[in-house]
Design a protein around this motif. Structure first.
Motif, PDB file in Angstrom:
ATOM      1  N   ASP A  21       0.861  -1.186   0.000  1.00 41.21           N
ATOM      2  CA  ASP A  21       0.000   0.000   0.000  1.00 41.21           C
ATOM      3  C   ASP A  21       0.896   1.235   0.000  1.00 41.21           C
ATOM      4  O   ASP A  21       2.020   1.216   0.503  1.00 41.21           O
ATOM      5  N   GLY A  22       0.419   2.349  -0.560  1.00 40.82           N
ATOM      6  CA  GLY A  22       1.202   3.569  -0.631  1.00 40.82           C
ATOM      7  C   GLY A  22       1.601   4.100   0.739  1.00 40.82           C
ATOM      8  O   GLY A  22       2.704   4.624   0.915  1.00 40.82           O
ATOM      9  N   ARG A  23       0.732   3.918   1.749  1.00 40.18           N
ATOM     10  CA  ARG A  23       1.047   4.403   3.098  1.00 40.18           C
ATOM     11  C   ARG A  23       2.185   3.585   3.699  1.00 40.18           C
ATOM     12  O   ARG A  23       3.049   4.133   4.372  1.00 40.18           O
ATOM     13  N   GLU A  24       2.168   2.272   3.433  1.00 40.11           N
ATOM     14  CA  GLU A  24       3.242   1.422   3.966  1.00 40.11           C
ATOM     15  C   GLU A  24       4.578   1.805   3.334  1.00 40.11           C
ATOM     16  O   GLU A  24       5.612   1.828   3.995  1.00 40.11           O
TER      17      GLU A  24
ATOM     18  N   LYS B 232       5.598   4.641   2.224  1.00 41.07           N
ATOM     19  CA  LYS B 232       6.129   5.893   2.746  1.00 41.07           C
ATOM     20  C   LYS B 232       6.815   5.694   4.095  1.00 41.07           C
ATOM     21  O   LYS B 232       7.698   6.453   4.457  1.00 41.07           O
ATOM     22  N   LYS B 233       6.435   4.642   4.844  1.00 43.02           N
ATOM     23  CA  LYS B 233       7.032   4.381   6.146  1.00 43.02           C
ATOM     24  C   LYS B 233       8.386   3.665   6.034  1.00 43.02           C
ATOM     25  O   LYS B 233       9.130   3.625   7.013  1.00 43.02           O
TER      26      LYS B 233
ATOM     27  N   LYS C  85      12.728  10.010  -2.236  1.00 41.40           N
ATOM     28  CA  LYS C  85      11.469  10.411  -2.857  1.00 41.40           C
ATOM     29  C   LYS C  85      11.296   9.677  -4.192  1.00 41.40           C
ATOM     30  O   LYS C  85      10.204   9.202  -4.517  1.00 41.40           O
TER      31      LYS C  85
ATOM     32  N   ILE D  50      10.455   5.995  -3.526  1.00 43.36           N
ATOM     33  CA  ILE D  50       9.072   5.836  -3.083  1.00 43.36           C
ATOM     34  C   ILE D  50       8.133   5.973  -4.270  1.00 43.36           C
ATOM     35  O   ILE D  50       7.216   5.152  -4.451  1.00 43.36           O
ATOM     36  N   SER D  51       8.305   6.977  -5.081  1.00 43.36           N
ATOM     37  CA  SER D  51       7.402   7.172  -6.234  1.00 43.36           C
ATOM     38  C   SER D  51       7.524   5.994  -7.222  1.00 43.36           C
ATOM     39  O   SER D  51       6.516   5.542  -7.790  1.00 43.36           O
TER      40      SER D  51
ATOM     41  N   THR E 282       5.739   2.964  -5.629  1.00 41.65           N
ATOM     42  CA  THR E 282       4.298   3.223  -5.567  1.00 41.65           C
ATOM     43  C   THR E 282       3.680   3.058  -6.950  1.00 41.65           C
ATOM     44  O   THR E 282       2.623   2.431  -7.105  1.00 41.65           O
TER      45      THR E 282
ATOM     46  N   LYS F 196       0.841   0.254  -8.146  1.00 39.66           N
ATOM     47  CA  LYS F 196      -0.440   0.636  -8.734  1.00 39.66           C
ATOM     48  C   LYS F 196      -0.686  -0.144 -10.016  1.00 39.66           C
ATOM     49  O   LYS F 196      -1.808  -0.565 -10.306  1.00 39.66           O
TER      50      LYS F 196
END
Length: 193
Positions: free
Chosen positions: A151-154, A156-157, A179, A182-183, A186, A190
């Motif tokens: 998941d995107g939230r995971e 970012k952590k 950054k 992460i992108s 992510t 998706k």
């Protein structure tokens, strides 16, 4: 003197016949003068005809040797020999030309065979490379399927080390700032959903 036409041959045969007839007349006159009885004349006549035949044949042979000549072959024989020689030379040239063409054909076939073999080798290499790439892609897909979807939230952590491990497991680049990592991760996740 050589016999060159049918007319000359007829003239020669006529001379031979005239000579034979003249001899017969001379013999007939000689036998009449001697006055022998009929039986002896008849036997001599038969013997003379045999002798005459032999003489005519000998005269004809002598005349033929004189007219044709014993020194060499006749014109027809010379022409036949020349024709045979030319035919033999022609056949030799044809055989040489055929062998030359055959060598050229063999050389072309060998060159074509080498080109085919090179093309087949290249195709085999390409097929092996495609197969290897397909197997690698299939292996990567299997690995991706085995990996859980993040998941995107995971994402970012995650710290930098964990981000690089996840990117590496998915076959993505690990270069860049946090950054960017992460992108990248992510976006990949998706696309997997």
């Amino acid at each position: 003197m050589f016999v060159t036409s049918a007319e000359e041959m007829e003239q020669r045969n006529a001379r031979i016949e005239e000579m034979a007839e003249q001899r017969r007349r001379e013999r007939a006159e000689d036998s009449d003068e001697e006055g022998e009885d009929g039986e002896e004349e008849q036997e001599e006549g038969e013997e003379q005809t045999e002798e005459e035949k032999k003489e005519v044949e000998a005269t004809a042979a002598a005349l033929q040797r004189a007219t044709i000549g014993e020194s060499g072959p006749s014109r027809k024989e010379r022409e036949a020999a020349e024709k045979a020689r030319r035919q033999e030379a022609y056949e030799k040239r044809q055989e040489a030309a055929d062998l030359k063409k055959l060598a050229e054909v063999r050389a072309r076939r060998e060159a074509a065979k080498k080109v085919r073999e090179a093309a087949e080798a290249k195709e085999n290499e390409e097929a092996l490379a495609l197969r290897a790439a397909a197997e690698a892609a299939a292996g990567a897909e299997e690995q991706e399927e085995e990996l859980e979807i993040l998941d995107g939230r995971e994402i970012k952590k995650f710290n930098g080390q964990r981000l690089k491990e996840e990117l590496k497991a998915r076959g993505l680049s690990t270069q860049g700032a946090k950054k960017d990592l992460i992108s990248r991760l992510t976006q990949h996740e998706k696309n997997r959903k």
